[in-house]
Design a protein around this motif. Sequence first.
Motif, PDB file in Angstrom:
ATOM      1  N   ASP A   1       0.818  -1.217   0.000  1.00 58.84           N
ATOM      2  CA  ASP A   1       0.000   0.000   0.000  1.00 58.84           C
ATOM      3  C   ASP A   1       0.851   1.265   0.000  1.00 58.84           C
ATOM      4  N   GLY A   2       1.895   1.265  -0.795  1.00 51.06           N
ATOM      5  CA  GLY A   2       2.705   2.461  -0.972  1.00 51.06           C
ATOM      6  C   GLY A   2       3.653   2.772   0.177  1.00 51.06           C
ATOM      7  N   GLN A   3       3.673   1.946   1.226  1.00 57.37           N
ATOM      8  CA  GLN A   3       4.567   2.215   2.351  1.00 57.37           C
ATOM      9  C   GLN A   3       5.673   1.170   2.429  1.00 57.37           C
ATOM     10  N   ALA A   4       6.865   1.656   2.745  1.00 52.13           N
ATOM     11  CA  ALA A   4       8.017   0.756   2.880  1.00 52.13           C
ATOM     12  C   ALA A   4       8.406   0.658   4.355  1.00 52.13           C
ATOM     13  N   TYR A   5       8.520  -0.577   4.854  1.00 51.22           N
ATOM     14  CA  TYR A   5       8.892  -0.804   6.247  1.00 51.22           C
ATOM     15  C   TYR A   5      10.297  -0.265   6.500  1.00 51.22           C
ATOM     16  N   PRO A   6      10.559   0.305   7.658  1.00 48.38           N
ATOM     17  CA  PRO A   6       9.666   0.384   8.814  1.00 48.38           C
ATOM     18  C   PRO A   6       8.815   1.648   8.880  1.00 48.38           C
ATOM     19  N   ASP A   7       8.834   2.457   7.832  1.00 52.69           N
ATOM     20  CA  ASP A   7       8.026   3.667   7.892  1.00 52.69           C
ATOM     21  C   ASP A   7       6.596   3.333   7.469  1.00 52.69           C
ATOM     22  N   THR A   8       5.939   2.529   8.281  1.00 54.73           N
ATOM     23  CA  THR A   8       4.651   1.961   7.892  1.00 54.73           C
ATOM     24  C   THR A   8       3.647   2.048   9.027  1.00 54.73           C
ATOM     25  N   ASP A   9       2.388   2.013   8.662  1.00 55.96           N
ATOM     26  CA  ASP A   9       1.331   1.880   9.668  1.00 55.96           C
ATOM     27  C   ASP A   9       1.175   0.394   9.966  1.00 55.96           C
ATOM     28  N   PRO A  10       0.923   0.055  11.236  1.00 53.77           N
ATOM     29  CA  PRO A  10       0.682  -1.357  11.527  1.00 53.77           C
ATOM     30  C   PRO A  10      -0.681  -1.784  10.981  1.00 53.77           C
ATOM     31  N   ILE A  11      -0.818  -3.079  10.732  1.00 54.07           N
ATOM     32  CA  ILE A  11      -2.124  -3.640  10.377  1.00 54.07           C
ATOM     33  C   ILE A  11      -2.685  -4.216  11.675  1.00 54.07           C
ATOM     34  N   SER A  12      -3.523  -3.460  12.351  1.00 51.77           N
ATOM     35  CA  SER A  12      -4.000  -3.896  13.672  1.00 51.77           C
ATOM     36  C   SER A  12      -5.207  -4.810  13.542  1.00 51.77           C
ATOM     37  N   ILE A  13      -5.188  -5.863  14.340  1.00 51.23           N
ATOM     38  CA  ILE A  13      -6.313  -6.796  14.368  1.00 51.23           C
ATOM     39  C   ILE A  13      -6.709  -7.017  15.822  1.00 51.23           C
ATOM     40  N   LYS A  14      -7.846  -7.679  16.028  1.00 48.78           N
ATOM     41  CA  LYS A  14      -8.308  -7.935  17.407  1.00 48.78           C
ATOM     42  C   LYS A  14      -8.434  -9.427  17.635  1.00 48.78           C
ATOM     43  N   GLU A  15      -8.194  -9.825  18.878  1.00 51.50           N
ATOM     44  CA  GLU A  15      -8.288 -11.234  19.223  1.00 51.50           C
ATOM     45  C   GLU A  15      -9.665 -11.787  18.863  1.00 51.50           C
ATOM     46  N   ASP A  16      -9.670 -12.994  18.364  1.00 55.95           N
ATOM     47  CA  ASP A  16     -10.861 -13.776  17.986  1.00 55.95           C
ATOM     48  C   ASP A  16     -11.507 -13.371  16.664  1.00 55.95           C
ATOM     49  N   GLU A  17     -10.990 -12.329  16.028  1.00 57.49           N
ATOM     50  CA  GLU A  17     -11.558 -11.977  14.732  1.00 57.49           C
ATOM     51  C   GLU A  17     -11.181 -12.998  13.662  1.00 57.49           C
ATOM     52  N   HIS A  18     -12.058 -13.137  12.699  1.00 57.89           N
ATOM     53  CA  HIS A  18     -11.715 -13.804  11.440  1.00 57.89           C
ATOM     54  C   HIS A  18     -11.246 -12.683  10.506  1.00 57.89           C
ATOM     55  N   VAL A  19      -9.970 -12.753  10.129  1.00 61.34           N
ATOM     56  CA  VAL A  19      -9.358 -11.676   9.352  1.00 61.34           C
ATOM     57  C   VAL A  19      -9.094 -12.151   7.930  1.00 61.34           C
ATOM     58  N   ARG A  20      -9.347 -11.285   6.981  1.00 56.77           N
ATOM     59  CA  ARG A  20      -9.054 -11.598   5.577  1.00 56.77           C
ATOM     60  C   ARG A  20      -8.099 -10.551   5.009  1.00 56.77           C
ATOM     61  N   PHE A  21      -7.022 -11.008   4.364  1.00 56.41           N
ATOM     62  CA  PHE A  21      -6.140 -10.114   3.609  1.00 56.41           C
ATOM     63  C   PHE A  21      -6.391 -10.391   2.135  1.00 56.41           C
ATOM     64  N   ARG A  22      -6.753  -9.338   1.382  1.00 62.71           N
ATOM     65  CA  ARG A  22      -6.886  -9.493  -0.079  1.00 62.71           C
ATOM     66  C   ARG A  22      -5.707  -8.785  -0.725  1.00 62.71           C
ATOM     67  N   MET A  23      -4.835  -9.565  -1.324  1.00 65.64           N
ATOM     68  CA  MET A  23      -3.607  -8.987  -1.884  1.00 65.64           C
ATOM     69  C   MET A  23      -3.694  -8.910  -3.404  1.00 65.64           C
ATOM     70  N   VAL A  24      -3.258  -7.774  -3.942  1.00 65.29           N
ATOM     71  CA  VAL A  24      -3.158  -7.606  -5.382  1.00 65.29           C
ATOM     72  C   VAL A  24      -1.722  -7.210  -5.681  1.00 65.29           C
ATOM     73  N   ASN A  25      -1.147  -7.839  -6.684  1.00 66.76           N
ATOM     74  CA  ASN A  25       0.255  -7.595  -7.018  1.00 66.76           C
ATOM     75  C   ASN A  25       0.365  -6.735  -8.275  1.00 66.76           C
ATOM     76  N   ARG A  26       0.660  -5.462  -8.061  1.00 68.05           N
ATOM     77  CA  ARG A  26       0.778  -4.541  -9.199  1.00 68.05           C
ATOM     78  C   ARG A  26       2.218  -4.457  -9.705  1.00 68.05           C
ATOM     79  N   SER A  27       2.950  -5.528  -9.589  1.00 60.71           N
ATOM     80  CA  SER A  27       4.310  -5.554 -10.132  1.00 60.71           C
ATOM     81  C   SER A  27       4.419  -6.794 -10.997  1.00 60.71           C
ATOM     82  N   PRO A  28       5.470  -6.892 -11.807  1.00 63.36           N
ATOM     83  CA  PRO A  28       5.564  -8.054 -12.695  1.00 63.36           C
ATOM     84  C   PRO A  28       6.198  -9.289 -12.063  1.00 63.36           C
TER      85      PRO A  28
END
Length: 480
Positions: free
Chosen positions: A388-415
């Motif tokens: 999402d345009g950010q390079a670690y470590p200058d990044t926002d964390p992806i915060s989640i909560k205990e017991d959640e069902h979490v989904r990551f949808r990834m799209v690769n805009r590189s070759p």
Amino acid sequence: MTPLPNSRINRRDVLKSGAIAGGTLIAGCFDTTTNDDASPDEREFPEPQYGDPDREYHLRATESEVMVATDDPYNGWTYNGEYPGPEIRAVEGERVRVTVENDLPEETTIHWHGMVLDGDNAMDGVPGVTQAAIEPGEEFVYEFDAEPAGTHWYHSHVGLQLDRELLGPLIIEERDPHIEYDTDETLILDEYLPTEPRVDTSSGNGGGMGGMGGMGGGGFPDAPPAEGTLINGRLPEEPATIDVEEGDQIRLRLINAAAAATYEIGIDDHELTVTHTDGPAVEPVPVDTLEIGPGERYDVVVEARSPGTWPIRIWPVDESTSAGRALLDYDQSDGDGTEGTIGSRQLQLSDLNAIDSLDAYSGEPDRTIDLTLSGGMMGGDGDEWTIDGQAYPDTDPISIKEDEHVRFRMVNRSPVRHPMHLHGHHFAVGNALKDTVIVPGHMGEITIDFVAENPGAWFFHCHHLYHMETGMAREVPYEQ
Ligand code: C2O
Ligand code: CU
């Protein structure tokens, strides 16, 4: 506050550590070459918990000679002078203690790739996130439950140390395997890189960054070109040999420990029955070849029904360097290599069906996070890989909560492919359970689902080491 264009320091940590005096930053204080937290002493790490281990190991990270073929030693970094590092083996559910001694000129850590570390975030080995890195001359005692069973591995999680050969197999035996086999062998796939690893920003090598398709061209950070392909630390001229008897079922544990290369594997005149991926069992599926990305593991069973001495072939899918080779050597054969053919059935992600129930991952997620994987032209400096345009470590964390069902949808805009790895969890992808999955290039899309049941601060990153090192990583903390 002032942005820090060339610094690898994380904004939040600057604030936390109070390193800013009157709005000015003293630049020299910060290490700009590793992903280490700027001031590890200021960050609170989880507290290590120790118990009563069933198995104990000792690993000494040290500079040593690496010998991949006779008369061809080079200077690498290894565990206990061995490459690949010594096997760590335990039975599912046992407690394993590994004392790591740092005899290197730099700080280091070890990550136990594939262990979920339930309640043991402190043992995850991510410097600046789960622990302060181990200083030269110091040691750190890791301890964890051997869960889940399967073919895993361990490696340094500091900078580019993985590519200096700081890696080894971590095998957790199942108490009750769903398949039968007679022998059990591990094959570790890796690049041959006898020089010091460095991020390569000249375009056009290995990763095939040539055409960025309208996104501008040029030097995206990549691995230095490999000089060959190693199987169990051997070049094809002096291959590793697996001795088999006709009629045996051989379980091969495949680990791609390469920093950058995705490999395809096949064995002349033999079928591969895929039985596990990244540890968890799948319904056995027969294929001729499979692709394995950095960090991934596959277990296959090979039935020895064709006497001879056959090549096990590993070739980089982008053909950036020569193929690797090991031998499947039958008891009665004369030892001369036989050449055969490899069929065309290639394993697809959709062929994999986990044996364990995926019920926990069905239904609508509580939290869906869209993540775009791309190179620097999308908004960074052009010498970065980003989520999402950010390079670690200058990044926002992806915060989640205990017991959640979490989904990551990834799209690769590189070759190029990105083998994405989540620490501390296995996730459902298609009908499989994995911890590392390749997101194909050119708008490839992959969706993973997991249950947030292991509180801690976990790392999520591309396992192409040079992509991770130049930014393709995030922290995934549990909100309190
Ligand atoms: Cu195998 Cu974060 O790594
Ligand atoms: Cu990547």
